[in-house]
Design a protein around this motif. Structure first.
Motif, PDB file in Angstrom:
ATOM      1  N   HIS A 235      21.332  11.761  30.249  1.00  0.00           N
ATOM      2  CA  HIS A 235      22.211  10.974  29.403  1.00  0.00           C
ATOM      3  C   HIS A 235      23.624  10.877  29.971  1.00  0.00           C
ATOM      4  O   HIS A 235      24.214   9.802  30.056  1.00  0.00           O
ATOM      5  CB  HIS A 235      22.227  11.610  28.014  1.00  0.00           C
ATOM      6  CG  HIS A 235      23.177  10.984  27.054  1.00  0.00           C
ATOM      7  ND1 HIS A 235      24.478  11.432  26.919  1.00  0.00           N
ATOM      8  CD2 HIS A 235      23.039   9.961  26.209  1.00  0.00           C
ATOM      9  CE1 HIS A 235      25.087  10.697  26.006  1.00  0.00           C
ATOM     10  NE2 HIS A 235      24.235   9.799  25.555  1.00  0.00           N
ATOM     11  N   GLU A 268      26.387   4.500  24.873  1.00  0.00           N
ATOM     12  CA  GLU A 268      27.595   5.205  24.443  1.00  0.00           C
ATOM     13  C   GLU A 268      28.820   4.652  25.181  1.00  0.00           C
ATOM     14  O   GLU A 268      29.879   4.441  24.572  1.00  0.00           O
ATOM     15  CB  GLU A 268      27.432   6.694  24.714  1.00  0.00           C
ATOM     16  CG  GLU A 268      28.469   7.552  24.023  1.00  0.00           C
ATOM     17  CD  GLU A 268      28.280   9.031  24.317  1.00  0.00           C
ATOM     18  OE1 GLU A 268      27.107   9.478  24.467  1.00  0.00           O
ATOM     19  OE2 GLU A 268      29.300   9.742  24.420  1.00  0.00           O
ATOM     20  N   ARG A 271      29.720   1.326  23.651  1.00  0.00           N
ATOM     21  CA  ARG A 271      30.388   1.516  22.357  1.00  0.00           C
ATOM     22  C   ARG A 271      31.837   1.893  22.559  1.00  0.00           C
ATOM     23  O   ARG A 271      32.735   1.369  21.895  1.00  0.00           O
ATOM     24  CB  ARG A 271      29.706   2.647  21.558  1.00  0.00           C
ATOM     25  CG  ARG A 271      28.581   2.214  20.662  1.00  0.00           C
ATOM     26  CD  ARG A 271      28.257   3.285  19.597  1.00  0.00           C
ATOM     27  NE  ARG A 271      27.967   4.602  20.150  1.00  0.00           N
ATOM     28  CZ  ARG A 271      26.770   4.995  20.561  1.00  0.00           C
ATOM     29  NH1 ARG A 271      25.728   4.185  20.531  1.00  0.00           N
ATOM     30  NH2 ARG A 271      26.595   6.209  21.039  1.00  0.00           N
ATOM     31  N   TRP A 294      13.882   4.238  18.247  1.00  0.00           N
ATOM     32  CA  TRP A 294      14.696   4.705  17.130  1.00  0.00           C
ATOM     33  C   TRP A 294      16.163   4.373  17.248  1.00  0.00           C
ATOM     34  O   TRP A 294      16.898   4.437  16.267  1.00  0.00           O
ATOM     35  CB  TRP A 294      14.548   6.222  16.977  1.00  0.00           C
ATOM     36  CG  TRP A 294      13.146   6.679  16.782  1.00  0.00           C
ATOM     37  CD1 TRP A 294      12.093   5.928  16.292  1.00  0.00           C
ATOM     38  CD2 TRP A 294      12.616   7.971  17.073  1.00  0.00           C
ATOM     39  NE1 TRP A 294      10.958   6.684  16.269  1.00  0.00           N
ATOM     40  CE2 TRP A 294      11.242   7.939  16.736  1.00  0.00           C
ATOM     41  CE3 TRP A 294      13.165   9.147  17.568  1.00  0.00           C
ATOM     42  CZ2 TRP A 294      10.417   9.054  16.884  1.00  0.00           C
ATOM     43  CZ3 TRP A 294      12.350  10.249  17.706  1.00  0.00           C
ATOM     44  CH2 TRP A 294      10.988  10.202  17.371  1.00  0.00           C
ATOM     45  N   VAL A 295      16.628   4.114  18.476  1.00  0.00           N
ATOM     46  CA  VAL A 295      18.055   3.903  18.637  1.00  0.00           C
ATOM     47  C   VAL A 295      18.433   2.508  18.152  1.00  0.00           C
ATOM     48  O   VAL A 295      17.579   1.654  17.929  1.00  0.00           O
ATOM     49  CB  VAL A 295      18.498   4.093  20.104  1.00  0.00           C
ATOM     50  CG1 VAL A 295      18.437   5.564  20.477  1.00  0.00           C
ATOM     51  CG2 VAL A 295      17.673   3.239  21.044  1.00  0.00           C
TER      52      VAL A 295
ATOM     53  N   LEU B 261      15.291  13.534  12.828  1.00  0.00           N
ATOM     54  CA  LEU B 261      14.414  12.375  13.005  1.00  0.00           C
ATOM     55  C   LEU B 261      14.445  11.495  11.754  1.00  0.00           C
ATOM     56  O   LEU B 261      14.493  10.268  11.842  1.00  0.00           O
ATOM     57  CB  LEU B 261      12.982  12.811  13.324  1.00  0.00           C
ATOM     58  CG  LEU B 261      12.798  13.527  14.672  1.00  0.00           C
ATOM     59  CD1 LEU B 261      11.322  13.799  14.940  1.00  0.00           C
ATOM     60  CD2 LEU B 261      13.394  12.723  15.819  1.00  0.00           C
ATOM     61  N   LEU B 264      17.506   9.435  11.798  1.00  0.00           N
ATOM     62  CA  LEU B 264      17.421   8.248  12.657  1.00  0.00           C
ATOM     63  C   LEU B 264      16.652   7.128  11.961  1.00  0.00           C
ATOM     64  O   LEU B 264      16.994   5.949  12.082  1.00  0.00           O
ATOM     65  CB  LEU B 264      16.749   8.590  13.990  1.00  0.00           C
ATOM     66  CG  LEU B 264      17.488   9.570  14.889  1.00  0.00           C
ATOM     67  CD1 LEU B 264      16.894   9.564  16.285  1.00  0.00           C
ATOM     68  CD2 LEU B 264      18.967   9.234  14.958  1.00  0.00           C
ATOM     69  N   GLU B 268      18.023   3.286  10.785  1.00  0.00           N
ATOM     70  CA  GLU B 268      17.327   2.016  10.956  1.00  0.00           C
ATOM     71  C   GLU B 268      17.268   1.250   9.636  1.00  0.00           C
ATOM     72  O   GLU B 268      17.487   0.029   9.601  1.00  0.00           O
ATOM     73  CB  GLU B 268      15.913   2.284  11.484  1.00  0.00           C
ATOM     74  CG  GLU B 268      15.234   1.048  12.031  1.00  0.00           C
ATOM     75  CD  GLU B 268      13.828   1.354  12.540  1.00  0.00           C
ATOM     76  OE1 GLU B 268      13.613   2.474  13.056  1.00  0.00           O
ATOM     77  OE2 GLU B 268      12.956   0.481  12.403  1.00  0.00           O
ATOM     78  N   VAL B 291      19.225  14.377  20.860  1.00  0.00           N
ATOM     79  CA  VAL B 291      19.397  12.972  20.504  1.00  0.00           C
ATOM     80  C   VAL B 291      20.497  12.764  19.451  1.00  0.00           C
ATOM     81  O   VAL B 291      21.093  11.691  19.372  1.00  0.00           O
ATOM     82  CB  VAL B 291      18.053  12.364  20.036  1.00  0.00           C
ATOM     83  CG1 VAL B 291      17.642  12.909  18.682  1.00  0.00           C
ATOM     84  CG2 VAL B 291      18.099  10.856  20.026  1.00  0.00           C
ATOM     85  N   TRP B 294      23.481  11.486  20.969  1.00  0.00           N
ATOM     86  CA  TRP B 294      23.353  10.252  21.748  1.00  0.00           C
ATOM     87  C   TRP B 294      23.292   8.993  20.913  1.00  0.00           C
ATOM     88  O   TRP B 294      23.483   7.894  21.433  1.00  0.00           O
ATOM     89  CB  TRP B 294      22.093  10.301  22.613  1.00  0.00           C
ATOM     90  CG  TRP B 294      22.049  11.468  23.534  1.00  0.00           C
ATOM     91  CD1 TRP B 294      23.118  12.189  23.998  1.00  0.00           C
ATOM     92  CD2 TRP B 294      20.895  12.063  24.107  1.00  0.00           C
ATOM     93  NE1 TRP B 294      22.692  13.194  24.827  1.00  0.00           N
ATOM     94  CE2 TRP B 294      21.327  13.132  24.913  1.00  0.00           C
ATOM     95  CE3 TRP B 294      19.525  11.789  24.035  1.00  0.00           C
ATOM     96  CZ2 TRP B 294      20.446  13.938  25.633  1.00  0.00           C
ATOM     97  CZ3 TRP B 294      18.650  12.581  24.747  1.00  0.00           C
ATOM     98  CH2 TRP B 294      19.111  13.645  25.540  1.00  0.00           C
ATOM     99  N   VAL B 295      22.936   9.125  19.633  1.00  0.00           N
ATOM    100  CA  VAL B 295      22.779   7.918  18.833  1.00  0.00           C
ATOM    101  C   VAL B 295      24.144   7.369  18.432  1.00  0.00           C
ATOM    102  O   VAL B 295      25.169   8.031  18.592  1.00  0.00           O
ATOM    103  CB  VAL B 295      21.922   8.189  17.571  1.00  0.00           C
ATOM    104  CG1 VAL B 295      20.480   8.402  17.974  1.00  0.00           C
ATOM    105  CG2 VAL B 295      22.465   9.359  16.782  1.00  0.00           C
ATOM    106  N   GLY B 296      24.124   6.126  17.941  1.00  0.00           N
ATOM    107  CA  GLY B 296      25.357   5.504  17.520  1.00  0.00           C
ATOM    108  C   GLY B 296      25.312   5.209  16.041  1.00  0.00           C
ATOM    109  O   GLY B 296      24.430   4.484  15.626  1.00  0.00           O
ATOM    110  N   PRO B 298      27.234   8.954  16.690  1.00  0.00           N
ATOM    111  CA  PRO B 298      26.751  10.336  16.826  1.00  0.00           C
ATOM    112  C   PRO B 298      26.624  11.010  15.458  1.00  0.00           C
ATOM    113  O   PRO B 298      27.465  10.815  14.574  1.00  0.00           O
ATOM    114  CB  PRO B 298      27.832  10.977  17.692  1.00  0.00           C
ATOM    115  CG  PRO B 298      28.349   9.841  18.535  1.00  0.00           C
ATOM    116  CD  PRO B 298      28.337   8.650  17.614  1.00  0.00           C
TER     117      PRO B 298
END
Lengths: 350, 350
Positions: A235, A268, A271, A294-295, B261, B264, B268, B291, B294-296, B298
């Protein structure tokens, strides 16, 4: 999996059986039970004796006969590193085959080195598994000789380096995947397309970037070397290399991120710079890990059938164990496929 | 880890040694070597004989003495399921301890059932590992008896159900985590706070939701049962239950998602309904998987030290193996901690 074997391999197989255990013992100046102890990985042999016996086993290409080799109901799975979400898909594949065949999976990690340590090979020799699946991890000559002399077959999955023509291996069509990812971006209208590769010592990451270049060239687009960056499949480098690519005055409108984790790092970076995916930047990953769905936005990526590859590797190694003569050159590549989700679109009108 | 043992356990330990292998053999009407074969998981014993011997071993609480028990340099790690990104953190922890101690890790999956199959127990008895770490997976009485009679210690990590007072286990402070997550949301000013729990058969998910309720009650906020939904710790139910919660006319302004999870999945659902995180909806997860960073945006989440928990479980099981008398009740809970990132903010002004 049982392709006809080249004559060379058969010949090598026959000559390997010319030296018997008794002959090795005589030449080493030890008793036959001592050679047997070395073969069984027993600790009660002096290191110097052990080294001499191993050397002779290797020199004679000694291979234990099936009947001598009582196997444990185990299959060894060795990872280069267990960091990646990737590893889980592979474990599941090997576990599936193990369950079907009544075996258990022994897991180890070569801890960042690309060949597992000497101790590891001794442990494997001592526990006598049905076979060894190596993931992104090679064996040196003496380790290969050690497994071969014990009739423990091995298969390399997705080789990091060039495994050598006579090492059975299972891979994916990495080059085709890089090509498909980049063609998808070209078809959407992108002309400035960047790439973040994996480590250059890994063949799979070289193949992906070569596929990317082939797509550009066959479309008559210039391949700007400044738009290709080297990462390490994590990452963090996706983020850092992404920032560098996106801060360029002539920034790319699309990036092939090399794998899914680097794609998330790139998200990231985008963003942070206030760029929207896919409106300002299209992103394509590689692997299709669960997280790709999932992202936000769900990631367009090249699906690598990791679980199926691991299943194929486990089945191949068990096949090799059942029919010792068939350790012929075997290289299987399973197909990759582009999965289009929401991270790719036409380039922005500037 | 070596806490003083209750007298009851010591007494049980002594009486367990009263029946010898010879006595078991006599009572079963077989030879001592036959009992030995059963103990070693050998296949060449008639099923009826085997069942009779196992029954007597269990009835007498027979426990193999240390000297008899030659162990393989293995440690068994059993998962309820290998689906989760979660599993990798645990594997890494057990692998760390195995590497330090020169052991290898045997991995298996109880494939969706909450106790591993009978065949599994036989395989473990046959391979004689130093110990067994069970993850979210219990053992039934006969499996426990089987391992105990072979002096194979076991530890349960993060028990799904109530493991029983005398089963050593390692958990996390789930209740405290649910409390901390919810208090954080209350301090930001939220008053309508929803929750998506894990499966109710797992103690850890019950504890988290109880912590959530305790935070509401101690803050004098009403706990609306309509705002609590049951999931299964997967992405999909986070999405589905999230949609139901967010489509309510009196939708919550914040949701404690039970795990990462599910968080996430909830992201969605929010995207689909055009709700922004954290401006329109605050989200807190649980686990702190890689993860989550890493998601947006965070994810704010409750960190569960999974790798450390797995290390603690592996160390505990090896300790138990070294000192057989100490199989006393042991229940360790490692601390959880709130990690505040960007998915939580003050509620929208309506």
């Amino acid at each position: 999996m049982t392709s006809p074997q080249p004559a060379e391999t058969r010949t090598r197989g026959r000559s390997a059986q010319t030296a018997t255990l008794a002959e090795i013992a005589r030449e080493a100046g030890v008793s036959a039970p001592t050679v047997s102890k070395v073969l069984n990985g027993r600790a009660d042999v002096a290191p110097a004796t052990r080294a001499r016996v191993e050397e002779l086993l290797r020199a004679h290409g000694y291979r234990r006969r099936r009947a001598e080799a009582t196997r444990s109901p185990l299959i060894d799975l060795v990872f280069h590193e267990l960091e990646s979400a990737w590893a889980m898909e592979v474990i599941r594949g090997v576990e599936n085959v193990a369950r079907e065949t009544g075996l258990s999976v022994v897991l180890s990690e070569s801890a960042g080195r690309l060949t597992p340590g000497r101790t590891w090979a001794d442990q494997v020799a001592a526990r006598r598994p049905h076979g060894v699946v190596l993931v992104l991890s090679g064996l040196d000559q003496s380790q290969r000789a050690l497994l071969t002399s014990r009739s423990i077959p091995f298969v390399v999955m997705d080789p990091a380096g060039d495994p050598g023509g006579d090492v059975p291996s299972i891979g994916a069509t990495n080059w085709q995947g890089g090509l498909a990812a980049t063609r998808h971006l070209i078809e959407l209208g992108h002309t400035r397309i960047g790439a973040i590769s994996g480590p250059t010592r890994m063949m799979c990451s070289r193949a992906r970037v070569d596929g990317y270049r082939a797509a550009l060239e066959t479309a008559g687009l210039p391949a700007d070397p400044g738009l290709v960056r080297t990462g390490d499949f994590h990452h963090e480098t996706g983020y850092r290399q992404g920032l560098e690519l996106l801060r360029r005055p002539d920034r790319p409108t699309a990036i092939f991120a090399g794998n899914d984790l680097q794609a998330l790092g790139l998200y990231e970076a985008a963003r942070e710079l206030g760029l929207r995916v896919p409106e300002d930047l299209s992103v394509v990953g590689f692997d299709d890990l669960p997280v790709a769905r999932w992202v936000g936005p769900p990631l367009t990526t090249v699906r690598q059938p990791l679980t199926e590859m691991a299943e194929a590797a486990a089945r191949l190694v068990l096949d090799l164990g059942r029919d010792e003569g068939s350790a012929a050159a075997t290289r299987v590549e399973l197909a990759t496929s582009l999965v289009v989700r929401s991270s790719t679109a036409a380039p922005p009108v500037l």
